[in-house]
Design a protein around this motif. Sequence first.
Motif, PDB file in Angstrom:
ATOM      1  N   ALA A  11       0.919  -1.054   0.257  1.00 13.22           N
ATOM      2  CA  ALA A  11       0.263   0.336   0.089  1.00 13.22           C
ATOM      3  C   ALA A  11       0.887   1.105   0.059  1.00 13.22           C
ATOM      4  O   ALA A  11       2.316   1.101  -0.058  1.00 13.22           O
ATOM      5  CB  ALA A  11      -0.660   0.122   1.232  1.00 13.22           C
ATOM      6  N   THR A  12       0.424   2.632  -0.323  1.00 18.63           N
ATOM      7  CA  THR A  12       1.050   3.152  -0.469  1.00 18.63           C
ATOM      8  C   THR A  12      -0.071   4.458   0.397  1.00 18.63           C
ATOM      9  O   THR A  12      -1.124   4.985   0.333  1.00 18.63           O
ATOM     10  CB  THR A  12       0.929   4.124  -1.858  1.00 18.63           C
ATOM     11  N   PHE A  13       0.957   5.276   1.126  1.00 17.86           N
ATOM     12  CA  PHE A  13       0.054   5.832   2.053  1.00 17.86           C
ATOM     13  C   PHE A  13       1.067   7.082   2.264  1.00 17.86           C
ATOM     14  O   PHE A  13       1.640   8.200   1.126  1.00 17.86           O
ATOM     15  CB  PHE A  13       0.800   6.163   3.694  1.00 17.86           C
ATOM     16  N   SER A  14       0.299   8.410   3.556  1.00 13.58           N
ATOM     17  CA  SER A  14       0.681  10.221   2.814  1.00 13.58           C
ATOM     18  C   SER A  14       1.667  10.481   4.214  1.00 13.58           C
ATOM     19  O   SER A  14       0.628   9.889   5.730  1.00 13.58           O
ATOM     20  CB  SER A  14      -0.299  10.946   2.502  1.00 13.58           C
ATOM     21  N   GLN A  15       2.464  10.663   4.226  1.00 15.61           N
ATOM     22  CA  GLN A  15       3.320  12.056   5.501  1.00 15.61           C
ATOM     23  C   GLN A  15       3.564  12.779   5.532  1.00 15.61           C
ATOM     24  O   GLN A  15       4.309  13.081   3.746  1.00 15.61           O
ATOM     25  CB  GLN A  15       3.979  10.917   5.904  1.00 15.61           C
ATOM     26  N   ILE A  16       3.266  13.342   5.540  1.00 14.47           N
ATOM     27  CA  ILE A  16       4.689  15.150   5.186  1.00 14.47           C
ATOM     28  C   ILE A  16       5.547  14.965   7.051  1.00 14.47           C
ATOM     29  O   ILE A  16       6.075  14.274   7.672  1.00 14.47           O
ATOM     30  CB  ILE A  16       3.715  16.139   6.771  1.00 14.47           C
ATOM     31  N   LYS A  17       7.058  15.201   5.882  1.00 17.27           N
ATOM     32  CA  LYS A  17       8.546  14.704   6.688  1.00 17.27           C
ATOM     33  C   LYS A  17       9.506  16.380   6.096  1.00 17.27           C
ATOM     34  O   LYS A  17       9.128  16.203   5.125  1.00 17.27           O
ATOM     35  CB  LYS A  17       8.681  13.514   6.307  1.00 17.27           C
ATOM     36  N   ASP A  18       9.540  16.244   7.357  1.00 15.86           N
ATOM     37  CA  ASP A  18      10.417  17.719   7.006  1.00 15.86           C
ATOM     38  C   ASP A  18       9.395  18.754   6.322  1.00 15.86           C
ATOM     39  O   ASP A  18      10.176  19.370   4.845  1.00 15.86           O
ATOM     40  CB  ASP A  18      11.917  17.738   6.678  1.00 15.86           C
ATOM     41  N   GLY A  19       8.589  19.496   6.668  1.00 15.29           N
ATOM     42  CA  GLY A  19       7.638  19.975   6.013  1.00 15.29           C
ATOM     43  C   GLY A  19       6.993  19.181   4.252  1.00 15.29           C
ATOM     44  O   GLY A  19       5.863  20.647   3.617  1.00 15.29           O
ATOM     45  N   MET A  21       5.516  16.549   1.546  1.00 15.72           N
ATOM     46  CA  MET A  21       4.968  15.428   1.690  1.00 15.72           C
ATOM     47  C   MET A  21       5.287  14.250   0.444  1.00 15.72           C
ATOM     48  O   MET A  21       6.204  14.197  -0.375  1.00 15.72           O
ATOM     49  CB  MET A  21       3.434  16.003   0.628  1.00 15.72           C
ATOM     50  N   ILE A  22       5.375  12.860   1.984  1.00 28.46           N
ATOM     51  CA  ILE A  22       5.702  12.472   1.264  1.00 28.46           C
ATOM     52  C   ILE A  22       4.851  11.280   0.742  1.00 28.46           C
ATOM     53  O   ILE A  22       4.193  10.836   1.267  1.00 28.46           O
ATOM     54  CB  ILE A  22       7.265  11.887   1.860  1.00 28.46           C
ATOM     55  N   ASN A  23       4.963   9.838   0.431  1.00 32.87           N
ATOM     56  CA  ASN A  23       3.835   8.547  -0.308  1.00 32.87           C
ATOM     57  C   ASN A  23       5.389   7.075   0.587  1.00 32.87           C
ATOM     58  O   ASN A  23       5.350   6.443  -1.037  1.00 32.87           O
ATOM     59  CB  ASN A  23       3.538   8.585  -1.381  1.00 32.87           C
ATOM     60  N   PRO A  24       5.777   7.201   1.641  1.00 36.73           N
ATOM     61  CA  PRO A  24       6.038   5.896   1.643  1.00 36.73           C
ATOM     62  C   PRO A  24       4.987   4.357   1.500  1.00 36.73           C
ATOM     63  O   PRO A  24       3.654   4.653   1.541  1.00 36.73           O
ATOM     64  CB  PRO A  24       5.821   5.800   3.188  1.00 36.73           C
ATOM     65  N   HIS A  25       5.944   3.818   1.257  1.00 39.34           N
ATOM     66  CA  HIS A  25       5.127   2.225   0.329  1.00 39.34           C
ATOM     67  C   HIS A  25       5.135   1.219   2.007  1.00 39.34           C
ATOM     68  O   HIS A  25       5.962   1.155   2.563  1.00 39.34           O
ATOM     69  CB  HIS A  25       5.395   1.630  -0.816  1.00 39.34           C
ATOM     70  N   THR A  26       4.317  -0.181   1.921  1.00 37.70           N
ATOM     71  CA  THR A  26       4.399  -0.537   2.635  1.00 37.70           C
ATOM     72  C   THR A  26       5.929  -1.033   2.949  1.00 37.70           C
ATOM     73  O   THR A  26       6.436  -1.006   4.033  1.00 37.70           O
ATOM     74  CB  THR A  26       3.521  -1.705   2.630  1.00 37.70           C
ATOM     75  N   ASN A  27       6.390  -1.830   1.464  1.00 38.18           N
ATOM     76  CA  ASN A  27       7.827  -2.479   2.206  1.00 38.18           C
ATOM     77  C   ASN A  27       8.555  -1.662   2.481  1.00 38.18           C
ATOM     78  O   ASN A  27      10.063  -1.476   3.252  1.00 38.18           O
ATOM     79  CB  ASN A  27       8.568  -3.007   0.714  1.00 38.18           C
ATOM     80  N   GLN A 103      -7.200   2.447   1.565  1.00 40.76           N
ATOM     81  CA  GLN A 103      -6.818   1.715   1.289  1.00 40.76           C
ATOM     82  C   GLN A 103      -6.170   0.392   1.540  1.00 40.76           C
ATOM     83  O   GLN A 103      -6.762  -0.443   1.728  1.00 40.76           O
ATOM     84  CB  GLN A 103      -5.929   2.113   0.011  1.00 40.76           C
ATOM     85  N   PHE A 104      -5.113   0.994   2.479  1.00 30.88           N
ATOM     86  CA  PHE A 104      -3.887  -0.211   3.454  1.00 30.88           C
ATOM     87  C   PHE A 104      -5.642  -0.556   4.612  1.00 30.88           C
ATOM     88  O   PHE A 104      -5.551  -2.378   5.053  1.00 30.88           O
ATOM     89  CB  PHE A 104      -3.816   0.050   4.448  1.00 30.88           C
ATOM     90  N   THR A 105      -5.842   0.056   5.350  1.00 27.54           N
ATOM     91  CA  THR A 105      -7.412  -0.314   6.543  1.00 27.54           C
ATOM     92  C   THR A 105      -8.142  -1.048   5.311  1.00 27.54           C
ATOM     93  O   THR A 105      -8.802  -2.546   5.960  1.00 27.54           O
ATOM     94  CB  THR A 105      -7.581   0.892   6.840  1.00 27.54           C
ATOM     95  N   GLN A 106      -8.478  -1.428   4.742  1.00 23.26           N
ATOM     96  CA  GLN A 106      -9.557  -1.781   4.033  1.00 23.26           C
ATOM     97  C   GLN A 106      -8.928  -2.825   3.653  1.00 23.26           C
ATOM     98  O   GLN A 106      -9.403  -4.521   3.396  1.00 23.26           O
ATOM     99  CB  GLN A 106     -10.329  -1.290   2.842  1.00 23.26           C
ATOM    100  N   ALA A 107      -7.971  -3.321   2.970  1.00 27.32           N
ATOM    101  CA  ALA A 107      -7.511  -4.250   2.336  1.00 27.32           C
ATOM    102  C   ALA A 107      -7.389  -5.675   4.029  1.00 27.32           C
ATOM    103  O   ALA A 107      -6.608  -6.399   3.390  1.00 27.32           O
ATOM    104  CB  ALA A 107      -5.332  -3.728   1.756  1.00 27.32           C
ATOM    105  N   ILE A 108      -6.388  -4.806   5.329  1.00 30.35           N
ATOM    106  CA  ILE A 108      -6.274  -5.561   5.229  1.00 30.35           C
ATOM    107  C   ILE A 108      -7.298  -6.211   6.793  1.00 30.35           C
ATOM    108  O   ILE A 108      -7.264  -7.196   8.044  1.00 30.35           O
ATOM    109  CB  ILE A 108      -5.534  -5.315   6.892  1.00 30.35           C
TER     110      ILE A 108
END
Length: 157
Positions: A11-19, A21-27, A103-108
């Motif tokens: 899954a792909t998530f959203s996060q604010i890091k150092d101001g 937007m990034i989109n880290p993946h599960t892996n 997406q992730f929440t429903q997938a699990i």
Amino acid sequence: MIEVGATLPEATFSQIKDGEMINPHTNNLFANKKVVLFAVPGAFTPTCSQAHLPGYVALADKLSDKGVDSIVCLSVNDAFVMDAWGKALNAEHVIMLADGNAQFTQAIGLDMDTDSFGGIRSQRYSMLVEDGIVKALNLEDPGRFEVSDAETMLKSL
């Protein structure tokens, strides 16, 4: 519903890091790491703000001492709300992760429809994940906060 021994779905998530937007993946978040993941129905809600997130903030060092590489707080909110909530509760040692479209929440299989409260949200839970594999899952009964807290997770490590 995901079970102990299962691999987390991609899954792909959203996060604010150092101001930014990034989109880290599960892996990126879970591969080759020991991670405590806990999920809440909503940022800034009473139990989540008064007990759930503050418990993990308070015990972050002790969890780290037990070999936990990172602590992730997940909610079906947007990244800006998660960032503001983390800042408001001094959660600098917790990754505040947004699953904006669930997406992730429903997938699990840990989603719930809260209707007029906010629509599709996450159930309240905590899990220990090692290298992407669920090693422990503490799922709360609706309206409860008894097994997904930081103290319970710490005792189980």
